[in-house]
Every structure is written in structure tokens, then in C-alpha cells.
Design an enzyme around this catalytic site. Sequence first.
Site, PDB file in Angstrom:
ATOM      1  N   TYR A 200      -1.828   4.642   0.931  1.00 50.91           N
ATOM      2  CA  TYR A 200      -3.008   5.409   1.332  1.00 50.91           C
ATOM      3  C   TYR A 200      -4.317   4.707   0.982  1.00 50.91           C
ATOM      4  CZ  TYR A 200      -2.800   6.358  -3.634  1.00 50.91           C
ATOM      5  OH  TYR A 200      -2.732   6.204  -4.992  1.00 50.91           O
ATOM      6  N   GLY A 201      -4.231   3.566   0.320  1.00 51.31           N
ATOM      7  CA  GLY A 201      -5.443   2.916  -0.185  1.00 51.31           C
ATOM      8  C   GLY A 201      -5.522   1.455   0.189  1.00 51.31           C
ATOM      9  N   THR A 202      -5.651   0.613  -0.816  1.00 52.83           N
ATOM     10  CA  THR A 202      -5.927  -0.805  -0.589  1.00 52.83           C
ATOM     11  C   THR A 202      -4.755  -1.568   0.011  1.00 52.83           C
ATOM     12  OG1 THR A 202      -5.283  -1.481  -2.826  1.00 52.83           O
ATOM     13  CG2 THR A 202      -7.602  -0.831  -2.478  1.00 52.83           C
ATOM     14  N   LEU A 203      -3.579  -0.957   0.100  1.00 53.57           N
ATOM     15  CA  LEU A 203      -2.428  -1.627   0.714  1.00 53.57           C
ATOM     16  C   LEU A 203      -2.351  -1.408   2.227  1.00 53.57           C
ATOM     17  CD1 LEU A 203       0.294  -0.912  -1.998  1.00 53.57           C
ATOM     18  CD2 LEU A 203      -0.598  -3.154  -1.337  1.00 53.57           C
TER      19      LEU A 203
ATOM     20  N   GLU B 271       0.641  -2.456  -8.656  1.00 49.98           N
ATOM     21  CA  GLU B 271       0.151  -1.123  -9.011  1.00 49.98           C
ATOM     22  C   GLU B 271       0.191  -0.845 -10.512  1.00 49.98           C
ATOM     23  OE1 GLU B 271      -1.505   0.153  -6.891  1.00 49.98           O
ATOM     24  OE2 GLU B 271      -0.600   0.191  -4.918  1.00 49.98           O
TER      25      GLU B 271
END
Length: 189
Positions: free
Chosen positions: A19-22, A95
Amino acid sequence: MADAKNVSNETKQTLVFVYGTLKKDFPNHHLVQQLISQKEATYVGTCITHQPHPLVIGPCGIPYMLYLPGGVGHQINGELYSVTAQGLVSLDELEGTSVGHYERRPVQVTMREKSGAEEGEKGRTVVLVDAEAYFAHRSFGERMWVRCGRVGLDEYSLERAACDYVKKVNRPEGWSFLDEIENFLSGTA
């Protein structure tokens, strides 16, 4: 798009919701691209969390989905990947699961899957999928929600990432992310 119902069963891989930087076009997607090129991950499709979760921005513009009871937050938009055990090791390392930064937990996501036109609107049907996602570690997740004013996002956008995100290479040498989280939570960051 891969068939979400069969990816996990046929290959014994783990479905991971990002949901983010990936996500595609975001600062850490290069790791996902590397895993795909090494056949350690496969893109499944876009999806949204079935249940609402808080999504907040912490220090260095890093997004955190929080695992809190009570259905607070929003349904979060993201992407689903099928990842091998070796691919999970790489994601877990990024992570910081071994040091208490994030923890991988179960999450249900909803996605639209191609089907016969008779099964749904415009030839697609809604599918509920069991996956895993990286949540802020339980040691600070609830405090992060309070620090962010109990206000969250429904999506981590490119605009947000461009404005706030600080890449690892641009962070001070010897910098401790957990210390920075504590500073952020105490209001000193």
C-alpha cells in the site's frame, strides 16, 4: 491479471498486499521489480482492503497501515503480489520485521477478477482474498494513530511520496529508525 484464487494454491506462495513505497512507481518498487525478474514474485492486481484500517504517515514520510480494533480508518487501496518464501525474506528485511519496525499480519482484500460477462457487471466479479500486509509494529501502532490525530488516508499517493518520503540513502548515517519513531511519537521529531 493473474487469477487470485489459484495463485496461492498452485504455487504455495504468499499473497502480499502493498500500500506504500513498494507500489508501482513508488520509491521502493525496485525491490518488487527485482523479485519479479528473479521469479520470486508475480503481480496479481490492484485491490482494496476489505475492512477499514488507519493509514498514517510517520517520520521520513513513511506510510504505516495500523492494526487497530474497532474498524477505524479507511479501506486502503493497493496492489497484490504473489511472493515466494525467499521473496518474503527480502521484503521482511526491507520492512524491518526482525527489528520491530513493521510486522506482517493477515489482511483480507477485495479485488475484481475477470470472468464471464454473465457473472457480473462488465465481465468482472468481486473476489475476497486472504493476504498478508506489513503493519506498523504493535509496539507503536496505536501511539502512531494518536500522534497523527486519529486521521488517516485511504491511499498513499505519488504526490505524498514526492513531498514527504526520504529515501534510505538520504537519511543520516548511524540513524536509528526506531529511535526516530520514538522521537516522532513524543513530538520531538
